[in-house]
Design a protein around this motif. Structure first.
Motif, PDB file in Angstrom:
ATOM      1  N   ASP A 109       1.069  -1.387   0.036  1.00  0.00           N
ATOM      2  CA  ASP A 109       0.235  -0.389   0.323  1.00  0.00           C
ATOM      3  C   ASP A 109       0.519   1.268  -0.146  1.00  0.00           C
ATOM      4  N   LYS A 110       2.224   0.834  -0.355  1.00  0.00           N
ATOM      5  CA  LYS A 110       3.154   2.042   0.179  1.00  0.00           C
ATOM      6  C   LYS A 110       3.177   3.171  -1.855  1.00  0.00           C
ATOM      7  N   THR A 111       3.287   4.616  -0.907  1.00  0.00           N
ATOM      8  CA  THR A 111       3.978   5.176  -2.472  1.00  0.00           C
ATOM      9  C   THR A 111       5.280   5.267  -2.780  1.00  0.00           C
ATOM     10  N   MET A 112       5.324   4.977  -4.175  1.00  0.00           N
ATOM     11  CA  MET A 112       6.950   5.600  -3.755  1.00  0.00           C
ATOM     12  C   MET A 112       7.043   6.846  -4.604  1.00  0.00           C
ATOM     13  N   VAL A 113       6.974   7.371  -2.821  1.00  0.00           N
ATOM     14  CA  VAL A 113       7.341   9.018  -2.629  1.00  0.00           C
ATOM     15  C   VAL A 113       8.973   8.910  -3.736  1.00  0.00           C
ATOM     16  N   ASP A 114       9.790   8.513  -3.737  1.00  0.00           N
ATOM     17  CA  ASP A 114      11.044   9.411  -4.279  1.00  0.00           C
ATOM     18  C   ASP A 114      12.134   8.158  -4.210  1.00  0.00           C
ATOM     19  N   TYR A 115      12.049   8.164  -5.476  1.00  0.00           N
ATOM     20  CA  TYR A 115      13.382   6.941  -6.812  1.00  0.00           C
ATOM     21  C   TYR A 115      14.977   7.282  -5.937  1.00  0.00           C
ATOM     22  N   CYS A 116      15.139   8.307  -5.422  1.00  0.00           N
ATOM     23  CA  CYS A 116      16.366   8.467  -5.004  1.00  0.00           C
ATOM     24  C   CYS A 116      16.631   9.254  -3.496  1.00  0.00           C
ATOM     25  N   ALA A 117      15.618   8.635  -2.526  1.00  0.00           N
ATOM     26  CA  ALA A 117      16.151   8.987  -1.578  1.00  0.00           C
ATOM     27  C   ALA A 117      16.644  10.531  -0.986  1.00  0.00           C
ATOM     28  N   ASP A 156      24.423 -15.256  -6.577  1.00  0.00           N
ATOM     29  CA  ASP A 156      25.046 -15.940  -7.625  1.00  0.00           C
ATOM     30  C   ASP A 156      24.638 -17.078  -7.438  1.00  0.00           C
ATOM     31  N   ASN A 157      24.449 -18.401  -9.105  1.00  0.00           N
ATOM     32  CA  ASN A 157      23.759 -18.964  -9.466  1.00  0.00           C
ATOM     33  C   ASN A 157      22.311 -18.305  -9.894  1.00  0.00           C
ATOM     34  N   GLY A 158      21.587 -16.817  -9.945  1.00  0.00           N
ATOM     35  CA  GLY A 158      20.778 -16.574  -9.830  1.00  0.00           C
ATOM     36  C   GLY A 158      20.183 -17.050 -11.505  1.00  0.00           C
ATOM     37  N   THR A 159      18.854 -15.952 -11.267  1.00  0.00           N
ATOM     38  CA  THR A 159      18.436 -16.885 -13.068  1.00  0.00           C
ATOM     39  C   THR A 159      17.406 -14.715 -13.309  1.00  0.00           C
ATOM     40  N   THR A 160      17.491 -14.597 -14.336  1.00  0.00           N
ATOM     41  CA  THR A 160      17.198 -12.827 -15.000  1.00  0.00           C
ATOM     42  C   THR A 160      15.603 -13.014 -15.092  1.00  0.00           C
ATOM     43  N   ASP A 161      14.341 -14.396 -15.155  1.00  0.00           N
ATOM     44  CA  ASP A 161      13.476 -15.337 -15.497  1.00  0.00           C
ATOM     45  C   ASP A 161      12.617 -14.527 -13.783  1.00  0.00           C
ATOM     46  N   LEU A 162      12.880 -12.872 -13.963  1.00  0.00           N
ATOM     47  CA  LEU A 162      11.899 -12.676 -12.492  1.00  0.00           C
ATOM     48  C   LEU A 162      10.560 -12.186 -12.966  1.00  0.00           C
ATOM     49  N   GLY A 163       9.950 -12.103 -13.541  1.00  0.00           N
ATOM     50  CA  GLY A 163       8.555 -11.320 -14.194  1.00  0.00           C
ATOM     51  C   GLY A 163       8.911  -9.617 -14.319  1.00  0.00           C
ATOM     52  N   SER A 164       8.135  -9.297 -14.322  1.00  0.00           N
ATOM     53  CA  SER A 164       8.587  -7.534 -13.896  1.00  0.00           C
ATOM     54  C   SER A 164       8.653  -7.254 -12.629  1.00  0.00           C
ATOM     55  N   MET A 165      10.535  -6.604 -12.742  1.00  0.00           N
ATOM     56  CA  MET A 165      10.641  -6.040 -11.743  1.00  0.00           C
ATOM     57  C   MET A 165      11.264  -4.323 -12.533  1.00  0.00           C
ATOM     58  N   THR A 166      10.179  -3.403 -12.243  1.00  0.00           N
ATOM     59  CA  THR A 166       9.813  -2.320 -12.064  1.00  0.00           C
ATOM     60  C   THR A 166      10.638  -1.135 -11.613  1.00  0.00           C
ATOM     61  N   PRO A 167      11.568   0.291 -12.538  1.00  0.00           N
ATOM     62  CA  PRO A 167      12.369   0.931 -12.461  1.00  0.00           C
ATOM     63  C   PRO A 167      11.501   1.334 -11.644  1.00  0.00           C
ATOM     64  N   PRO A 168      11.792   2.230 -10.347  1.00  0.00           N
ATOM     65  CA  PRO A 168      11.180   2.383  -9.916  1.00  0.00           C
ATOM     66  C   PRO A 168      10.889   4.510  -9.854  1.00  0.00           C
ATOM     67  N   HIS A 169      11.853   4.594 -10.847  1.00  0.00           N
ATOM     68  CA  HIS A 169      11.444   6.231 -11.172  1.00  0.00           C
ATOM     69  C   HIS A 169      10.473   6.137 -12.633  1.00  0.00           C
ATOM     70  N   ASP A 170      10.075   4.588 -12.538  1.00  0.00           N
ATOM     71  CA  ASP A 170       8.820   4.532 -13.723  1.00  0.00           C
ATOM     72  C   ASP A 170       7.410   4.991 -13.122  1.00  0.00           C
ATOM     73  N   ILE A 171       7.566   4.690 -11.893  1.00  0.00           N
ATOM     74  CA  ILE A 171       6.449   4.418 -10.806  1.00  0.00           C
ATOM     75  C   ILE A 171       6.404   5.965  -9.544  1.00  0.00           C
ATOM     76  N   GLY A 173       5.578   8.922  -7.339  1.00  0.00           N
ATOM     77  CA  GLY A 173       3.693   8.990  -6.671  1.00  0.00           C
ATOM     78  C   GLY A 173       1.973   8.353  -6.962  1.00  0.00           C
ATOM     79  N   ARG A 174       2.515   6.646  -7.377  1.00  0.00           N
ATOM     80  CA  ARG A 174       2.088   5.573  -7.120  1.00  0.00           C
ATOM     81  C   ARG A 174       2.697   4.237  -6.048  1.00  0.00           C
ATOM     82  N   VAL A 175       1.083   3.535  -5.890  1.00  0.00           N
ATOM     83  CA  VAL A 175       0.922   2.838  -4.948  1.00  0.00           C
ATOM     84  C   VAL A 175       2.147   1.657  -5.562  1.00  0.00           C
ATOM     85  N   VAL A 176       3.631   1.160  -4.618  1.00  0.00           N
ATOM     86  CA  VAL A 176       3.732   0.235  -5.588  1.00  0.00           C
ATOM     87  C   VAL A 176       3.704  -1.026  -5.699  1.00  0.00           C
ATOM     88  N   GLY A 177       2.373  -1.661  -4.938  1.00  0.00           N
ATOM     89  CA  GLY A 177       1.486  -2.742  -4.807  1.00  0.00           C
ATOM     90  C   GLY A 177       1.371  -3.459  -6.541  1.00  0.00           C
TER      91      GLY A 177
END
Length: 403
Positions: A109-117, A156-171, A173-177
């Motif tokens: 329910d939190k909002t992205m107030v600032d992508y650069c803190a 280590d030994n990770g995967t790039t198949d992660l679904g949608s990992m959204t850049p914070p600067h794209d959202i 003022g929006r609710v992050v959920g």
């Protein structure tokens, strides 16, 4: 022959209501750019190919002559290369922002107030990332600090198949959920992001920032996943010895991977308070010390676009024109060689959307010994009106260097 690219990140824009329907490029007082446009080639170039996301990673690779469809393996591995992380072929990296979220009880329910803190300093951020590494780090996950709010996770030994990992600067003022990946593969990453909120709020750095009326860096936010980059050497594809001058790890990482000279510039911040003169002088020094080519990257217009700061975006363009171009052009004249200058953004970062766009961008090429009849100035509309259009972004660099 000397070659200089002045890359004004995110400079292109759409009409801005606060600027009476004009773009920042139209409003900016930029006599040096306009003078070069009067004697140079002006047109449009598509730096982000169809099917690719409009980011500074693929766009700058394209401008530098590296075809992203061939060489792009993700944004964060390039940043890891700048930080100095020696990646294994099995590693996956993710950009880890320090962000400011609002204070609702549930993370979703939190909002992205600032992508650069709140433009957290590199020193403060390093302390927080060290704490994050001590708390969340393991044989699988390791966190590394970068510059300001920009950091890196190596999985280590990770995967790039992660679904949608959204850049914070794209959202902003929006609710992050709705922007949290629901992929099973991302489950541990999202859990760390959620847990980081309460953990970071307790850190002395953030308690001090709150007391000073500053925004706390109260969550980590992961995105930009990728694997070890495999860029060819810039000299091998161009025949030129090159340098990259930038405040941001992404561009420095591209330079490192391409075996280019990457000087450090004191006071280079990536925002409008950056050391414009110092970066110009670093590029000049590289040219004087054996480089044929200098790529001067300025992040400030992009940051102002993300923050919806039209007046500052105009100011950023004016600073590049008044504080960078005179230093570069005077030095090129003193060297006594023929030279070319190319000025362009990598992509638009429109004020009205606060995120990147994939539209073609205006470019300007000036060749000292081959001056031509150019245009009345350098704006998006003027570039479009020339009818000159380059659809294949990576072909712009050989055109600049060879034609």
């Amino acid at each position: 022959m000397k070659y200089v690219v002045v890359l004004c990140d995110g400079m292109a824009d759409y009409p801005v209501p606060e600027l009476d329907g004009k773009t920042p490029m139209m409003c900016a007082n930029k006599p040096h750019m306009d003078a070069l446009a009067k004697k140079g080639e002006v047109g449009l170039v598509r730096t982000v190919a169809e099917g690719l996301k409009p980011g500074s990673d693929v766009a700058n690779m394209s401008v530098m002559g590296f075809d992203p469809k061939k060489y792009y393996t993700g944004r964060s591995p390039l940043e890891a290369a700048s930080i100095g992380i020696d990646l294994k072929d099995t590693d996956v990296t993710l950009r880890t922002n320090l962000v400011t979220l609002s204070d609702e009880a549930n993370y979703e329910d939190k909002t992205m107030v600032d992508y650069c803190a709140g433009d957290i300093s590199t020193e403060e951020a390093a302390e927080l990332i060290h704490a994050v590494e001590e708390h969340f780090g393991s044989e699988k996950f390791h966190f590394y600090s970068g510059v300001s709010y920009r950091h890196c996770l190596v999985w280590d030994n990770g995967t790039t198949d992660l679904g949608s990992m959204t850049p914070p600067h794209d959202i902003s003022g929006r609710v992050v959920g709705p922007y949290l990946s629901t992929s099973e593969n991302a489950k541990e990453l999202i859990a760390m992001m959620k847990e980081s909120y309460d953990f970071l709020m307790q850190q002395p750095v953030n308690q001090k920032r709150i007391a000073e009326g500053k925004r706390p860096a109260n969550s980590i936010w992961m995105w930009g996943e990728g694997r070890k980059p495999m860029l060819p050497e810039f000299t091998a594809i161009t025949g030129k010895k090159g340098a990259v001058v930038s405040a941001v790890d992404l561009l420095k990482g591209i330079g490192n991977c391409a075996k280019m000279v990457v000087p450090e510039v004191e006071g280079a911040t990536g925002y409008i308070d950056t050391n414009f003169e110092g970066k110009a002088e670093a590029g000049v020094e590289a040219l004087k010390n054996g480089c044929d080519f200098a790529y001067l990257h300025f992040e400030a217009p992009d940051e102002c676009g993300h923050r919806a700061e039209p007046e500052n975006k105009v100011k950023a363009i004016e600073y590049i024109d008044s504080r960078v171009l005179p230093i570069v052009m005077d030095a090129l004249e003193e060297m006594g060689e023929d030279y070319k200058i190319m000025i362009l953004p990598d992509h638009p970062t429109p004020i009205v959307t606060k995120t990147h766009a994939g539209d073609p961008v205006p470019y300007l090429i000036y060749h000292k010994e081959k001056e031509i009849e150019g245009t009345d100035g350098f704006t998006e509309d003027i570039a479009k009106a020339t009818g000159r259009y380059i659809d294949d972004g990576p072909s712009l660099m050989p055109h600049f260097l060879n034609d």
